[in-house]
Write a protein that holds these residues in place. Structure first.
Motif, PDB file in Angstrom:
ATOM      1  N   ALA A 248       0.830  -1.197   0.000  1.00 39.28           N
ATOM      2  CA  ALA A 248       0.000   0.000   0.000  1.00 39.28           C
ATOM      3  C   ALA A 248       0.866   1.249   0.000  1.00 39.28           C
ATOM      4  CB  ALA A 248      -0.909  -0.009   1.238  1.00 39.28           C
ATOM      5  N   PRO A 249       0.584   2.226  -0.883  1.00 43.19           N
ATOM      6  CA  PRO A 249       1.344   3.473  -0.886  1.00 43.19           C
ATOM      7  C   PRO A 249       1.300   4.129   0.492  1.00 43.19           C
ATOM      8  CG  PRO A 249      -0.048   3.338  -2.832  1.00 43.19           C
ATOM      9  CD  PRO A 249      -0.443   2.203  -1.930  1.00 43.19           C
ATOM     10  N   GLY A 250       2.452   4.585   0.950  1.00 39.16           N
ATOM     11  CA  GLY A 250       2.525   5.260   2.239  1.00 39.16           C
ATOM     12  C   GLY A 250       2.642   4.330   3.422  1.00 39.16           C
ATOM     13  N   LYS A 251       2.540   3.043   3.202  1.00 40.15           N
ATOM     14  CA  LYS A 251       2.647   2.078   4.301  1.00 40.15           C
ATOM     15  C   LYS A 251       3.851   1.184   4.039  1.00 40.15           C
ATOM     16  CE  LYS A 251      -0.001  -1.313   6.965  1.00 40.15           C
ATOM     17  NZ  LYS A 251      -1.301  -2.028   7.075  1.00 40.15           N
ATOM     18  N   THR A 252       4.878   1.329   4.874  1.00 43.60           N
ATOM     19  CA  THR A 252       6.129   0.614   4.664  1.00 43.60           C
ATOM     20  C   THR A 252       6.275  -0.500   5.685  1.00 43.60           C
ATOM     21  OG1 THR A 252       7.119   2.692   3.930  1.00 43.60           O
ATOM     22  CG2 THR A 252       8.627   0.874   4.424  1.00 43.60           C
ATOM     23  N   PRO A 253       6.507  -1.742   5.241  1.00 44.45           N
ATOM     24  CA  PRO A 253       6.705  -2.846   6.190  1.00 44.45           C
ATOM     25  C   PRO A 253       7.904  -2.593   7.096  1.00 44.45           C
ATOM     26  CG  PRO A 253       6.383  -3.672   3.945  1.00 44.45           C
ATOM     27  CD  PRO A 253       6.567  -2.199   3.837  1.00 44.45           C
ATOM     28  N   ALA A 254       7.783  -3.013   8.358  1.00 43.71           N
ATOM     29  CA  ALA A 254       8.857  -2.807   9.327  1.00 43.71           C
ATOM     30  C   ALA A 254      10.137  -3.495   8.889  1.00 43.71           C
ATOM     31  CB  ALA A 254       8.416  -3.318  10.701  1.00 43.71           C
ATOM     32  N   LYS A 255      10.010  -4.644   8.235  1.00 44.13           N
ATOM     33  CA  LYS A 255      11.193  -5.374   7.781  1.00 44.13           C
ATOM     34  C   LYS A 255      11.946  -4.581   6.721  1.00 44.13           C
ATOM     35  CE  LYS A 255      13.737  -9.190   7.551  1.00 44.13           C
ATOM     36  NZ  LYS A 255      14.535  -9.700   8.673  1.00 44.13           N
ATOM     37  N   GLU A 256      11.216  -3.970   5.814  1.00 41.98           N
ATOM     38  CA  GLU A 256      11.875  -3.138   4.788  1.00 41.98           C
ATOM     39  C   GLU A 256      12.648  -1.999   5.434  1.00 41.98           C
ATOM     40  OE1 GLU A 256      10.852   0.256   1.502  1.00 41.98           O
ATOM     41  OE2 GLU A 256       9.311  -1.290   1.820  1.00 41.98           O
ATOM     42  N   ILE A 257      12.019  -1.346   6.409  1.00 42.31           N
ATOM     43  CA  ILE A 257      12.691  -0.241   7.098  1.00 42.31           C
ATOM     44  C   ILE A 257      13.946  -0.732   7.798  1.00 42.31           C
ATOM     45  CG2 ILE A 257      12.484   1.370   9.034  1.00 42.31           C
ATOM     46  CD1 ILE A 257       9.569   1.804   8.216  1.00 42.31           C
ATOM     47  N   HIS A 258      13.868  -1.903   8.432  1.00 38.60           N
ATOM     48  CA  HIS A 258      15.013  -2.448   9.150  1.00 38.60           C
ATOM     49  C   HIS A 258      16.180  -2.709   8.204  1.00 38.60           C
ATOM     50  CE1 HIS A 258      17.324  -5.195  11.815  1.00 38.60           C
ATOM     51  NE2 HIS A 258      16.782  -4.439  12.766  1.00 38.60           N
ATOM     52  N   ILE A 259      15.881  -3.294   7.045  1.00 38.50           N
ATOM     53  CA  ILE A 259      16.943  -3.570   6.060  1.00 38.50           C
ATOM     54  C   ILE A 259      17.519  -2.259   5.531  1.00 38.50           C
ATOM     55  CG2 ILE A 259      17.454  -4.546   3.788  1.00 38.50           C
ATOM     56  CD1 ILE A 259      15.289  -6.654   4.324  1.00 38.50           C
ATOM     57  N   ALA A 260      16.640  -1.323   5.200  1.00 30.66           N
ATOM     58  CA  ALA A 260      17.091  -0.054   4.620  1.00 30.66           C
ATOM     59  C   ALA A 260      17.969   0.724   5.604  1.00 30.66           C
ATOM     60  CB  ALA A 260      15.892   0.783   4.198  1.00 30.66           C
TER      61      ALA A 260
END
Length: 322
Positions: A248-260
């Motif tokens: 969903a646009p504007g909703k970022t998974p926590a795992k993606e944020i952790h990797i980034a």
């Protein structure tokens, strides 16, 4: 391919957005590979690349500042032309380019903590969109015609990595480029030739011993955070798989944020962006003679355009209030 991809992908997205706003048409398959970049190639002796040519080839050094000045000047010229044709067009200040030598800005940890790699982030519409949206349908058609000229009045510039480029030869956009660059195609040749060369330098940097040594440090840093990635490309691909095509646009998974965030933190700690940039800048000297000759020629044309913009007071105008 091992690249510090986040900044490069962001710049390419910005280039595509600017391409659309500048009336450039990109198409694929209209010319052969043999025709790529062959029109008007300069001749003469080849010397060591100048500092300005290295900056243009790698989008670094003085390039981010001067590119913003050139875009601001072109925007100011277009605004004058549009107003002369009855459109009270707003001042459009070009978005700043990220300085790749500023590692903190290039990595963007604050943005990563909020949006990861930005897969679900929607681009912010420029203020000019609001102006266009308020126009009646008939005025929208007239505005487009005034800005870009008739559809059949275009010039094919050449074939580049992004596709075959054609540009308007009539309208306010064409007039502004003619004023600064002396013809309507030089801006496109400078922009897309430099982009192509930078992509080639980035691929060549993957074999640079100094860069690969730093990349190993980045990988060890990531492993200490629980990730076995050989490159930022792998990290971003893994994060994209987590996000998924239906994210969903504007909703970022926590795992993606952790990797980034881990990727960005390790990139800053190992100075990966700086190492990759230095490798690309060193590799400009290894370009084929024809490419170095062309690069110097385009650098001089760009410098002349910048000089014209300054002599006309356009750089001051582009950063002032209406």
């Amino acid at each position: 391919m091992v690249l510090f991809v986040s900044l490069r992908a962001h710049r390419r997205s910005a280039l595509l957005a600017r391409t659309a706003l500048a009336g450039v048409v990109l198409s694929v398959g209209l010319t052969s590979c043999a025709e790529q970049h062959t029109a008007g190639r300069p001749v003469g002796p080849v010397t060591a690349p100048s500092a300005s040519a290295i900056d243009l080839a790698t989008h670094s050094g003085t390039w981010p500042r001067t590119e913003q000045e050139i875009e601001g000047a072109l925007s100011a010229l277009e605004r004058r032309c549009l107003r002369a044709n009855g459109f009270d067009y707003p001042v459009v200040r070009p978005a700043p380019f990220t300085d790749p030598e500023n590692e903190a800005a290039a990595v963007g940890l604050t943005e990563r903590r909020a949006h990861g790699y930005g897969f679900g982030t929607q681009p912010t519409a420029p203020p000019s969109d609001a102006f266009y949206d308020r126009l009646a349908a008939r005025e929208k058609r007239r505005f487009t015609a005034v800005l870009f000229g008739p559809d059949d009045k275009r010039r094919t510039v050449g074939r580049f990595r992004m596709g075959t480029v054609s540009v308007p030869t009539r309208g306010c956009t064409a007039q502004s480029r003619l004023t600064l660059f002396g013809d309507v195609a030089t801006w496109a040749r400078i922009t897309y030739t430099a982009e192509d060369i930078d992509e080639r330098l980035a691929r060549a940097a993957t074999a640079d011993p100094q860069y690969t040594a730093v990349l190993r440090r980045w990988s060890a840093c990531m492993k200490s955070r629980g990730y076995s990635f050989a490159s930022p490309t792998e990290a971003e691909a893994a994060a994209k798989a987590v996000h998924g095509p239906a994210g969903a646009p504007g909703k970022t998974p926590a795992k993606e944020i952790h990797i980034a965030v881990a990727d960005g933190t390790c990139a800053q700690a190992s100075h990966l962006p700086r190492s990759e940039l230095r490798a690309r800048r060193r590799l400009v000297t290894t370009l084929p003679p024809n490419d170095r000759r062309l690069l110097e020629h385009l650098t001089k044309r760009r410098s002349m355009a910048l000089g014209r913009a300054r002599s006309l007071g356009l750089i001051r105008e582009s950063t002032s209030q209406p």
